[in-house]
Design a protein around this motif. Structure first.
Motif: not given
Length: 297
Positions: A234-237, A240-250, A253-261
């Motif tokens: 999961x990548x977010x700025x 961004x227009x998508x909130x970072x807290x929402x990207x973190x929630x995604x 929820x997705x098993x084993x997902x990685x996150x980069x802000x």
């Protein structure tokens, strides 16, 4: 005001590369050229996909990576600045979705689920059994639906600046969308569409499809994201227009997902047309992390 329409109207770049041996059943003849610079192989064509003449491009050779643009975009407006780097190690299959760019329209609303099915059908027509998928903005929503609806086709997912609940967008986004008009569409995206298709009625049809899809969006159940089994990034700025807290929630929820802000706004971290692209260290970092993610076991 421009920021309100970015997730709907930005990020549809599609550039595709295919190996000479790939099948093109149900497709029109493709033009093929050899790049003089970074992309070693290039083809483009149309395929009969669920009532559409769907345009695609293929760049490079290697493991297949499907590029899915955002709303209102083309292959080039979303991915044009990073295709040469991505194509060094991957066969890129870039698509243009319903009513966007070169692809025809159908007498039906645009949905993320149908987009996912269209991409899956295209890959079947090209005899590509399995691929990784990189979707930006609305293309990120489509990428999630591919992971949900067509898990057997997925190696890995890269989901950039996307959302799955209305509350995930910045406050006021959907209120602003109610008043969106073609006049608000970024000039770069209009010009890119007209360069491909000068028919203004078709530009308006694309705009209305995208607007109506956003206005009619219904939250997805968290269980849908929990059902995704493919390794996901999961990548977010950070602006961004998508909130970072929402990207973190995604990512949670997705098993084993990685996150980069990353520092940047909607897509500037990956060089899409509406963000500044200067080949700076942020874009280089984005590409480096994507490459590491795609090649890791």
């Amino acid at each position: 005001m421009k920021k309100v329409f970015q997730p709907m109207m930005i990020g549809l770049g599609v550039t595709v590369a295919l190996l000479a041996s790939c099948s093109t059943k149900n497709s029109e003849p493709m033009e093929s050229t050899k790049s003089t610079e970074k992309t070693a192989y290039f083809k483009s064509g149309y395929s009969d996909v669920n009532g559409l003449k769907m345009y695609y491009e293929i760049h490079g050779e290697g493991d297949p990576l499907v590029l899915i643009h955002g709303g209102g975009s083309t292959i080039q407006t979303t991915f044009g600045n990073i295709i040469p780097d991505l194509a060094k190690n991957h066969m890129l299959i870039a698509v243009e979705l319903q009513a966007h760019g070169h692809t025809s329209d159908r007498d039906a609303p645009e949905t993320f689920e149908q987009d996912a099915d269209d991409v899956a059908t295209l890959l079947q027509n090209l005899a590509i059994d399995k691929a990784s998928f990189f979707g930006f903005s609305n293309g990120g929503n489509t990428t999630m639906q591919i992971g949900i609806r067509h898990p057997e086709m997925v190696n890995k997912l890269i989901i950039a600046s996307a959302f799955f609940k209305r509350v995930g967008m910045f406050p006021g986004f959907f209120d602003g969308m109610e008043h969106a008009s073609l006049d608000n569409m970024p000039a770069d995206l209009k010009e890119a569409f007209w360069a491909i298709n000068p028919d203004s009625t078709k530009l308006l049809a694309m705009f209305n499809h995208d607007k109506n899809r956003m206005l009619g969006f219904q939250d997805w159940d968290e269980a849908l994201l929990q059902s995704i089994q493919a390794p996901s990034l999961i990548i977010n700025g950070d602006q961004d227009v998508v909130q970072n807290s929402h990207a973190a929630l995604m990512a949670a929820l997705i098993p084993g997902a990685r996150l980069m802000i990353l520092p940047g706004n909607h897509g500037s971290y990956m060089g899409q047309v509406e963000g500044p692209y200067t080949e700076d260290n942020t874009t280089k970092l984005t590409l480096a992390v994507i490459e590491d993610f795609l090649t890791s076991k």
